[in-house]
Design a protein around this motif. Structure first.
Motif, PDB file in Angstrom:
ATOM      1  N   SER A   1      29.588 -16.935 -34.288  1.00  0.00           N
ATOM      2  CA  SER A   1      30.254 -15.687 -33.913  1.00  0.00           C
ATOM      3  C   SER A   1      30.749 -14.880 -35.100  1.00  0.00           C
ATOM      4  CB  SER A   1      31.439 -15.993 -32.981  1.00  0.00           C
ATOM      5  OG  SER A   1      32.328 -16.922 -33.594  1.00  0.00           O
ATOM      6  N   SER A   2      30.708 -15.448 -36.319  1.00  0.00           N
ATOM      7  CA  SER A   2      31.092 -14.643 -37.479  1.00  0.00           C
ATOM      8  C   SER A   2      30.084 -13.547 -37.762  1.00  0.00           C
ATOM      9  CB  SER A   2      31.239 -15.542 -38.717  1.00  0.00           C
ATOM     10  OG  SER A   2      29.983 -16.117 -39.066  1.00  0.00           O
ATOM     11  N   ASN A   3      28.882 -13.667 -37.204  1.00  0.00           N
ATOM     12  CA  ASN A   3      27.859 -12.637 -37.364  1.00  0.00           C
ATOM     13  C   ASN A   3      27.072 -12.564 -36.067  1.00  0.00           C
ATOM     14  OD1 ASN A   3      26.223 -10.669 -38.455  1.00  0.00           O
ATOM     15  ND2 ASN A   3      25.076 -12.054 -39.776  1.00  0.00           N
ATOM     16  N   GLY A   4      27.732 -12.030 -35.045  1.00  0.00           N
ATOM     17  CA  GLY A   4      27.151 -12.048 -33.711  1.00  0.00           C
ATOM     18  C   GLY A   4      25.956 -11.142 -33.516  1.00  0.00           C
TER      19      GLY A   4
ATOM     20  N   PRO B   1      32.062  -0.154 -30.279  1.00  0.00           N
ATOM     21  CA  PRO B   1      33.162   0.758 -30.632  1.00  0.00           C
ATOM     22  C   PRO B   1      33.732   0.395 -31.992  1.00  0.00           C
ATOM     23  CG  PRO B   1      33.414  -0.094 -28.392  1.00  0.00           C
ATOM     24  CD  PRO B   1      32.328  -0.883 -29.032  1.00  0.00           C
ATOM     25  N   PRO B   2      33.898   1.369 -32.889  1.00  0.00           N
ATOM     26  CA  PRO B   2      34.463   1.055 -34.205  1.00  0.00           C
ATOM     27  C   PRO B   2      35.940   0.725 -34.111  1.00  0.00           C
ATOM     28  CG  PRO B   2      34.192   3.421 -33.972  1.00  0.00           C
ATOM     29  CD  PRO B   2      33.580   2.799 -32.750  1.00  0.00           C
ATOM     30  N   VAL B   3      36.401  -0.100 -35.049  1.00  0.00           N
ATOM     31  CA  VAL B   3      37.836  -0.379 -35.146  1.00  0.00           C
ATOM     32  C   VAL B   3      38.508   0.876 -35.693  1.00  0.00           C
ATOM     33  CG1 VAL B   3      39.569  -1.757 -36.329  1.00  0.00           C
ATOM     34  CG2 VAL B   3      37.488  -2.837 -35.464  1.00  0.00           C
ATOM     35  N   LEU B   4      39.536   1.345 -35.018  1.00  0.00           N
ATOM     36  CA  LEU B   4      40.130   2.637 -35.345  1.00  0.00           C
ATOM     37  C   LEU B   4      41.324   2.542 -36.292  1.00  0.00           C
ATOM     38  CD1 LEU B   4      39.859   4.422 -31.878  1.00  0.00           C
ATOM     39  CD2 LEU B   4      38.268   4.446 -33.807  1.00  0.00           C
ATOM     40  N   THR B   5      41.529   1.392 -36.889  1.00  0.00           N
ATOM     41  CA  THR B   5      42.558   1.285 -37.931  1.00  0.00           C
ATOM     42  C   THR B   5      41.968   1.732 -39.260  1.00  0.00           C
ATOM     43  OG1 THR B   5      41.936  -1.024 -38.288  1.00  0.00           O
ATOM     44  CG2 THR B   5      43.754  -0.576 -36.774  1.00  0.00           C
ATOM     45  N   PRO B   6      42.792   2.205 -40.210  1.00  0.00           N
ATOM     46  CA  PRO B   6      42.258   2.659 -41.502  1.00  0.00           C
ATOM     47  C   PRO B   6      41.473   1.563 -42.209  1.00  0.00           C
ATOM     48  CG  PRO B   6      44.550   3.337 -41.239  1.00  0.00           C
ATOM     49  CD  PRO B   6      44.258   2.407 -40.099  1.00  0.00           C
ATOM     50  N   GLN B   7      40.341   1.933 -42.759  1.00  0.00           N
ATOM     51  CA  GLN B   7      39.496   1.006 -43.514  1.00  0.00           C
ATOM     52  C   GLN B   7      39.852   1.147 -44.994  1.00  0.00           C
ATOM     53  OE1 GLN B   7      37.408  -1.144 -41.707  1.00  0.00           O
ATOM     54  NE2 GLN B   7      38.646  -0.183 -40.103  1.00  0.00           N
ATOM     55  N   TRP B   8      40.844   0.354 -45.410  1.00  0.00           N
ATOM     56  CA  TRP B   8      41.435   0.577 -46.723  1.00  0.00           C
ATOM     57  C   TRP B   8      40.440   0.360 -47.856  1.00  0.00           C
ATOM     58  CZ3 TRP B   8      45.454   3.304 -46.099  1.00  0.00           C
ATOM     59  CH2 TRP B   8      46.316   3.107 -45.009  1.00  0.00           C
ATOM     60  N   GLY B   9      39.528  -0.572 -47.718  1.00  0.00           N
ATOM     61  CA  GLY B   9      38.553  -0.801 -48.780  1.00  0.00           C
ATOM     62  C   GLY B   9      37.673   0.415 -49.006  1.00  0.00           C
ATOM     63  N   ALA B  10      37.141   0.975 -47.911  1.00  0.00           N
ATOM     64  CA  ALA B  10      36.292   2.159 -48.029  1.00  0.00           C
ATOM     65  C   ALA B  10      37.078   3.343 -48.574  1.00  0.00           C
ATOM     66  CB  ALA B  10      35.692   2.513 -46.657  1.00  0.00           C
ATOM     67  N   LEU B  11      38.322   3.496 -48.133  1.00  0.00           N
ATOM     68  CA  LEU B  11      39.140   4.609 -48.608  1.00  0.00           C
ATOM     69  C   LEU B  11      39.479   4.446 -50.090  1.00  0.00           C
ATOM     70  CD1 LEU B  11      41.575   5.040 -45.584  1.00  0.00           C
ATOM     71  CD2 LEU B  11      39.564   6.406 -46.124  1.00  0.00           C
ATOM     72  N   ALA B  12      39.771   3.220 -50.519  1.00  0.00           N
ATOM     73  CA  ALA B  12      40.071   2.994 -51.933  1.00  0.00           C
ATOM     74  C   ALA B  12      38.857   3.294 -52.799  1.00  0.00           C
ATOM     75  CB  ALA B  12      40.528   1.545 -52.143  1.00  0.00           C
TER      76      ALA B  12
ATOM     77  N   LEU C   1      32.003  -5.231 -35.115  1.00  0.00           N
ATOM     78  CA  LEU C   1      31.064  -6.328 -34.902  1.00  0.00           C
ATOM     79  C   LEU C   1      31.736  -7.679 -35.125  1.00  0.00           C
ATOM     80  CD1 LEU C   1      27.909  -4.859 -36.700  1.00  0.00           C
ATOM     81  CD2 LEU C   1      28.205  -5.169 -34.246  1.00  0.00           C
ATOM     82  N   ALA C   2      32.533  -7.760 -36.203  1.00  0.00           N
ATOM     83  CA  ALA C   2      33.214  -9.024 -36.497  1.00  0.00           C
ATOM     84  C   ALA C   2      34.262  -9.347 -35.442  1.00  0.00           C
ATOM     85  CB  ALA C   2      33.859  -8.949 -37.883  1.00  0.00           C
ATOM     86  N   GLU C   3      34.994  -8.319 -35.012  1.00  0.00           N
ATOM     87  CA  GLU C   3      36.061  -8.523 -34.027  1.00  0.00           C
ATOM     88  C   GLU C   3      35.505  -8.945 -32.680  1.00  0.00           C
ATOM     89  OE1 GLU C   3      38.519  -5.159 -32.196  1.00  0.00           O
ATOM     90  OE2 GLU C   3      39.784  -5.833 -33.853  1.00  0.00           O
ATOM     91  N   ARG C   4      34.306  -8.470 -32.381  1.00  0.00           N
ATOM     92  CA  ARG C   4      33.682  -8.777 -31.086  1.00  0.00           C
ATOM     93  C   ARG C   4      32.563  -9.794 -31.242  1.00  0.00           C
ATOM     94  NH1 ARG C   4      35.339  -3.670 -31.505  1.00  0.00           N
ATOM     95  NH2 ARG C   4      36.309  -2.648 -29.721  1.00  0.00           N
ATOM     96  N   GLY C   5      32.636 -10.635 -32.272  1.00  0.00           N
ATOM     97  CA  GLY C   5      31.559 -11.584 -32.537  1.00  0.00           C
ATOM     98  C   GLY C   5      31.259 -12.486 -31.364  1.00  0.00           C
ATOM     99  N   GLN C   6      32.295 -13.004 -30.697  1.00  0.00           N
ATOM    100  CA  GLN C   6      32.078 -13.883 -29.551  1.00  0.00           C
ATOM    101  C   GLN C   6      31.428 -13.130 -28.395  1.00  0.00           C
ATOM    102  OE1 GLN C   6      36.176 -15.094 -29.201  1.00  0.00           O
ATOM    103  NE2 GLN C   6      35.739 -17.151 -30.007  1.00  0.00           N
ATOM    104  N   LEU C   7      31.883 -11.884 -28.166  1.00  0.00           N
ATOM    105  CA  LEU C   7      31.295 -11.099 -27.082  1.00  0.00           C
ATOM    106  C   LEU C   7      29.837 -10.780 -27.364  1.00  0.00           C
ATOM    107  CD1 LEU C   7      34.129  -8.527 -26.290  1.00  0.00           C
ATOM    108  CD2 LEU C   7      33.412 -10.465 -24.895  1.00  0.00           C
ATOM    109  N   LEU C   8      29.533 -10.345 -28.601  1.00  0.00           N
ATOM    110  CA  LEU C   8      28.175  -9.941 -28.937  1.00  0.00           C
ATOM    111  C   LEU C   8      27.219 -11.125 -28.892  1.00  0.00           C
ATOM    112  CD1 LEU C   8      29.022  -7.569 -31.917  1.00  0.00           C
ATOM    113  CD2 LEU C   8      28.262  -6.890 -29.642  1.00  0.00           C
ATOM    114  N   LEU C   9      27.684 -12.276 -29.389  1.00  0.00           N
ATOM    115  CA  LEU C   9      26.827 -13.459 -29.396  1.00  0.00           C
ATOM    116  C   LEU C   9      26.771 -14.102 -28.016  1.00  0.00           C
ATOM    117  CD1 LEU C   9      25.136 -15.273 -31.285  1.00  0.00           C
ATOM    118  CD2 LEU C   9      27.187 -16.655 -31.629  1.00  0.00           C
ATOM    119  N   GLY C  10      27.836 -13.924 -27.233  1.00  0.00           N
ATOM    120  CA  GLY C  10      27.899 -14.579 -25.932  1.00  0.00           C
ATOM    121  C   GLY C  10      28.474 -15.970 -26.005  1.00  0.00           C
TER     122      GLY C  10
END
Length: 845
Positions: free
Chosen positions: A251-254, A353-364, A60-69
């Motif tokens: 766009s920080s919270n689209g 689509p989720p970001v497919l890189t490891p989510q280190w915060g959740a894993l920690a 959502l954050a990465e696609r903020g501009q797309l989601l908000l338009g």
């Protein structure tokens, strides 16, 4: 040997335990497999849920501009920006105007009509991303030509449309130019009541849908120059027009509603996963106890050779720690792969689509949970085994274990408090999480006390006449009996599953039974202000005797509370009344399906200063009381009114319920339309729809059954996610059962051998075992049903404010299935003991 520095020398104490631990682990992990399985299950559940939620939020954050338009969006209800307001937007960057509204979409002959979500876009749309039709190239600007429409696949299918056909939107005739394949800002627009239609902004006036009082949203999206600060621009624009009724987003919270939904669902599933990990912790304790029980001779021998308690504890703490870390690593690997797996298998169900890189915060966080759970549950049996003298260890089957030292108990409590602290620190709704944690701890305490009561009662009730019944009863309270572990672990798992079954069947009941009985047939929206009399006459002609309710309808956001701008109020997730536009109305009479909570209702002929009546839950969320003021923007005009009363609203009545109702004299002069509910017979439905299309082409008709179907589908998806997470809890409970059986395997084998020597057959011993586990299953299942029903009642009636209508068949079946699994696994786990040969076992004594 007592003073031999091989065991007690200070210089080697740090490395000798590790060397001995690694040497013993060379023989395999047979005794510690249960510990590994339990931790893998719990950590994988937590890491998977946390990683998926984090990956979606990152998407959502990465696609903020797309989601908000755009980089910044200014939203208005039921009006357009003035020339000066538009000039301020143009000063900041490139501006695109989008109009969103609901309308009836139909074929050229008017035979088929369907409620659609209409989006009218200008020539600059989309500012970010690409638009694409099916079998067409991507488009960056000027994608929708005037006089044409591009329809969603669902609309094309339901109306049988193809390229070149004519589509009716209100009074406008548009040529279908294709079917939508890719719409960049669709995911940021939230839930809709119908399939979408894209048309040109220049064609909106031709539809006749924008008459005074019509409900629509005008969105001004701004593409800023490179390196411009979207957050700062949004705040500056808001400060320049604080009373104009604009709602600004950046766009920080689209997609804020999507983010809130993901956060709340993720938090709930995390709590379910944490419950699974706590259940797994009981399995860790059982696995460690079983492992150390099999090592009693080794420990006794080491102590005889001079090893002290600290050395013994260090040896096995190294072993348990190494296996636990390996299990946590495997669980983290599964959790890290979860977003990738879900993206491949259920991409259509995800908002982005989720970001497919490891989510280190959740894993920690999941790793911390796993290590702390392993520490909290493994230290107790480890401390017991390490403290026992060698002589007592050789008699361990009949000896009671000592309590750990106060220091060890303090370490266990500290690990538990750390778990609670991490949970609360990561929570978005900390009161809810604290309540959940408190309820879980209370449940564990209750199950622990019940287990003690079962053992105490079994030891004191009169002995049955039958030998096998006495044996089954004795097995519940004998030294080393797994009664406590089984009741706590399976009680947690089955209670959670029973609670979820109660909630799910209640939801199903609301949709399939209660709501259709109460629900009207249609909602009719955007009836023109001067068309009310004609609408009522048409209904009377087409559907004599139809139940009809007609109410005035406006929309506008809450802009201030007691003079404080709404943007500056942070009242938490319950302050929903401050988010977005609110439906507004006015009424002289007290509305049906409402209950007065505080204050007084105004007289029918009231003609004083503006007054409002507000939903009681919304008032309590904001700390409001009678006499406080709320400011609402209606068509750009700020209107401040005092609270005269609060109401408890029955939202599931499916009538027109408004969180904010004005007294007479405040809104009548404002341009507005009307809304109506109609309850007609099935035979009258088509006639009503045809007459509405002919006489009120700009009115929108919502068929209630279609909406309930969408809600039922959404609830089904939520239930599937919750069941999947709860399934991990049950799997952990099964692992705990296996661990409890393993912990008592040696004692049960010797019992079986002694009974055989005394003349018992394998079948008799098996029947005694069946009676033992059957009694345990009955107790645990009954308690789980009772506690699950209580928890489900609270969630349904107090949290969701719905009627209490569970379907007991599926709930009871869920609990009984868990009890049956308990019995079957108990018999399977005891089969090895039943098959043991006396001569082999006695030689091993």
């Amino acid at each position: 040997m007592a003073g031999d520095d091989r065991f007690s020398g200070r210089g080697v104490r740090l490395n000798l335990p590790l060397r001995l631990a690694l040497r013993e682990l060379r023989g395999g992990l047979t005794g510690l497999r249960l510990l590994a399985v339990c931790l893998i299950l719990g950590v994988a559940a937590l890491a998977g849920v946390g990683s998926l939620a984090s990956a979606i939020n990152a998407g959502l954050a990465e696609r903020g501009q797309l989601l908000l338009g755009g980089d910044v969006e200014a939203r208005l209800s039921s009006r357009f920006a003035s020339g000066d307001e538009r000039a301020r937007f143009d000063r900041e960057g490139v501006v695109s105007n989008v109009v969103r509204l609901r309308a009836m979409a139909g074929t050229a002959d008017g035979a088929d009509r369907l409620l659609a979500e209409v989006k009218a876009v200008d020539a600059r749309w989309p500012l970010y991303g690409n638009f694409r039709r099916v079998d067409g190239p991507s488009c960056r600007a000027g994608c929708i030509a005037p006089g044409t429409a591009v329809v969603a696949p669902a609309l094309a299918e339901r109306l049988g449309l193809k390229t070149g056909d004519t589509l009716m939107i209100g009074e406008a005739r548009l040529r279908v130019a294709g079917v939508v394949a890719e719409e960049p800002d669709a995911a940021g627009e939230g839930f809709g009541f119908g399939p979408g239609v894209l048309m040109a902004r220049d064609d909106v006036e031709a539809t006749g849908l924008l008459q005074p009082g019509a409900q629509f949203r005008s969105l001004y999206r701004i593409k800023l120059p490179p390196r411009a600060d979207a957050v700062a621009v949004a705040k500056r624009l808001e400060a320049e027009a604080p009373d104009a009724g604009f709602q600004f987003r950046d766009s920080s919270n689209g997609a804020p509603s999507t983010r809130r939904f993901v956060d709340r669902l993720g938090q709930f599933l995390t709590l379910v996963g944490l419950t699974a990990l706590v259940v797994a912790g009981v399995g860790v304790a059982g696995g460690v106890s079983a492992y150390l029980g099999a090592k009693t001779r080794t420990i006794a021998t080491l102590k005889t050779l001079g090893a002290d308690t600290a050395t013994i504890r260090a040896i096995y703490l190294w072993q348990i720690g190494l296996v636990a870390l390996g299990a946590v690593a495997i669980g983290l690997a599964i959790g890290a792969a979860t977003p990738w797996i879900v993206a491949r298998l259920a991409a259509a169900s995800l908002p982005v689509p989720p970001v497919l890189t490891p989510q280190w915060g959740a894993l920690a966080t999941a790793a911390a949970y796993g290590v702390l759970i392993a520490l909290a549950f493994a230290l107790w049996p480890l401390a017991q085994a390490a403290r026992m003298p060698a002589a007592r260890l050789f008699r361990s089957l009949t000896e009671r274990r000592d309590r750990p030292t106060p220091g060890m108990i303090a370490a266990i409590v500290g690990a538990g408090l750390a778990i609670v602290g991490i949970t609360v620190a990561n929570a978005t709704d900390r009161l809810f999480v604290l309540g959940f944690v408190g309820a879980a701890l209370a449940l564990i305490g209750l199950l622990w006390a019940l287990a003690g009561l079962v053992r105490w009662t079994a030891a004191r009730v009169p002995r049955p006449r039958g030998t096998l019944a006495r044996l089954a009863l004795g097995n519940l309270h004998r030294p080393g009996a797994p009664t406590r572990q089984l009741i706590v672990a399976l009680g947690l798992g089955l209670t959670l599953f029973a609670t979820l079954a109660v909630i799910e069947t209640n939801f199903t009941g609301q949709i399939s039974r209660t709501l259709p009985d109460k629900a009207p047939t249609f909602f009719v929206i955007d009836i023109p202000n001067d068309g009310r009399a004609g609408f009522e006459a048409m209904v009377a002609q087409q559907a004599p005797g139809a139940a009809m309710t007609v109410v005035p309808s406006l929309r506008g956001p809450v802009t201030a509370v007691n003079g404080v701008p709404a943007s500056q109020i942070d009242a938490g997730p319950d302050a929903w009344i401050l988010r977005g536009d609110r439906g507004l109305s006015y009424a002289a009479d007290f509305p049906p399906n409402n209950e007065l909570v505080s204050g007084t209702w105004w007289p029918r002929d009231y003609a004083g200063p503006p007054l409002i009546s507000i939903d009681d839950d919304a008032a309590r969320a904001l700390g409001l009381k009678i006499g406080d003021s709320i400011t609402v923007s209606v068509l750009g005009v700020e209107l401040t009114a005092k609270i005269a009363s609060t109401r408890k609203i029955d939202w599931q009545s499916l009538g027109f319920n408004f969180a904010i109702l004005f007294a007479p004299g405040s809104l009548e002069a404002a341009p507005h339309g009307w809304m109506a509910t109609l309850a007609v017979t099935p035979a009258q439905e088509r006639g009503i729809q045809s007459a509405l299309a002919a006489q009120f082409p700009t009115a929108s008709v919502v068929r209630v059954k279609d909406v309930l179907g969408q809600v039922a589908e959404l609830l089904g998806q939520l239930s599937a996610a919750i069941r999947a997470a709860a399934g991990v809890t049950v799997a952990a409970g099964i692992a705990v059962l296996i661990g409890a059986l393993a912990a008592g395997a040696r004692a049960r084998t010797y019992d079986s051998v002694l009974l055989k020597l005394l003349g018992a057959t394998r079948g008799q011993v098996a029947r005694a075992t069946l009676a033992e586990y059957g009694l345990l299953a009955l107790v645990v299942s009954g308690l789980a049903l009772l506690l699950g029903a209580g928890a489900g009642w609270y969630v349904i009636t107090q949290v969701f404010k719905l009627e209490w209508q569970p379907e007991w068949g599926p709930v009871v079946a869920t609990v009984l299935t868990g009890g049956l699994v308990t019995v079957l696994l108990g018999l399977a786990g005891s089969w090895r003991a039943l098959s043991a040969r006396p001569n082999a076992v006695l030689r091993d004594l």
